[in-house]
Design a protein around this motif. Structure first.
Motif, PDB file in Angstrom:
ATOM      1  N   LYS A  71      -5.590 -14.612   1.467  1.00 14.28           N
ATOM      2  CA  LYS A  71      -5.099 -13.749   0.389  1.00 14.28           C
ATOM      3  C   LYS A  71      -5.540 -14.219  -0.997  1.00 14.28           C
ATOM      4  N   THR A  72      -5.426 -15.513  -1.249  1.00 11.58           N
ATOM      5  CA  THR A  72      -5.761 -16.020  -2.582  1.00 11.58           C
ATOM      6  C   THR A  72      -7.258 -15.922  -2.857  1.00 11.58           C
ATOM      7  N   THR A  73      -8.072 -16.144  -1.842  1.00  8.86           N
ATOM      8  CA  THR A  73      -9.519 -15.952  -1.992  1.00  8.86           C
ATOM      9  C   THR A  73      -9.819 -14.517  -2.369  1.00  8.86           C
ATOM     10  N   GLN A  74      -9.152 -13.571  -1.703  1.00  9.20           N
ATOM     11  CA  GLN A  74      -9.385 -12.154  -1.974  1.00  9.20           C
ATOM     12  C   GLN A  74      -8.830 -11.742  -3.335  1.00  9.20           C
ATOM     13  N   TRP A  75      -7.782 -12.387  -3.790  1.00 14.85           N
ATOM     14  CA  TRP A  75      -7.245 -12.151  -5.138  1.00 14.85           C
ATOM     15  C   TRP A  75      -8.306 -12.462  -6.189  1.00 14.85           C
ATOM     16  N   THR A  76      -8.973 -13.594  -6.012  1.00 16.94           N
ATOM     17  CA  THR A  76     -10.031 -13.980  -6.947  1.00 16.94           C
ATOM     18  C   THR A  76     -11.196 -13.005  -6.890  1.00 16.94           C
ATOM     19  N   LEU A  77     -11.619 -12.662  -5.688  1.00 22.43           N
ATOM     20  CA  LEU A  77     -12.764 -11.758  -5.517  1.00 22.43           C
ATOM     21  C   LEU A  77     -12.454 -10.370  -6.083  1.00 22.43           C
TER      22      LEU A  77
END
Length: 206
Positions: free
Chosen positions: A19-25
């Motif tokens: 989730k956090t990776t996708q938040w950044t992306l």
């Protein structure tokens, strides 16, 4: 691209879903298209958020579940007042990593009523325009946690996370979308972008 109002997009799900990776992306993607983006995370770095983060890293100790829940509410009230609402009023896109659905799911797994937690939060916190709930294999999420960090936080026990995941699965609403988190980073990002493009009316080919 100019917006006629602010938008709130919340990314939710158990730890280890990416989730956090996708938040950044997602925030990067929107900024590349010229949109005004505000990146937020909860718990915040404020006084209440720091108290919560200490629990996550060191355990609850003598802190009761009721006190912990109140800390989450206090932290969110500050976030809404100082960050979320001003950004929405300025017609920006707020992309937040965890919001009140996480509180409802994680504290709900401790025995509180998730629906009541949502209702208490919605009395002061704006409802997201999109809630992206990341859902995948519990085993894969635990594997990511183990390989990506030094040990588990106090919220990351298998049986507990299974209960949290079940509560996330119970949330309903036209603003809620499910994201299959078991694929590659690129595949998951495509799902996220499709949902947010639909919300914001971005028709650019992907």
């Amino acid at each position: 691209m100019e917006l006629d109002r602010g938008y709130l997009v919340a990314l939710e799900g158990i730890d280890g879903t990416g989730k956090t990776t996708q938040w950044t992306l997602l925030a990067d993607y929107l900024e590349e298209r010229g949109l005004p983006v505000v990146r937020l995370r909860e718990p915040t770095q404020g006084v209440w958020g720091q108290k919560i983060r200490k629990i996550l890293s060191e355990g609850r100790g003598e802190t009761s579940a009721e006190e912990e829940l109140q800390w989450f509410l206090n932290d969110r009230k500050e976030d809404v007042e100082q960050n979320i609402q001003p950004a929405l009023n300025a017609n920006k896109v707020v992309v937040i990593d965890r919001y009140y659905y996480s509180t409802a799911a994680y504290q709900g797994a401790l025995g509180f009523d998730p629906e009541q937690i949502c209702a208490v939060n919605e009395a002061f916190a704006p409802r997201p325009d999109r809630v992206l709930i990341f859902h995948g294999s519990l085993e894969k999420s635990l594997e990511r946690i183990e390989t990506g960090r030094d040990g588990f936080s106090s919220f990351e026990k298998k049986d507990y996370l299974k209960n949290v995941q079940d509560i996330f699965s119970s949330f309903k609403g036209v603003h809620i979308r499910r994201i299959d988190s078991d694929g590659t980073v690129a595949n998951v990002h495509r799902q996220v972008v499709a949902e947010v493009d639909d919300l914001l009316g971005i028709e650019e080919a992907r």
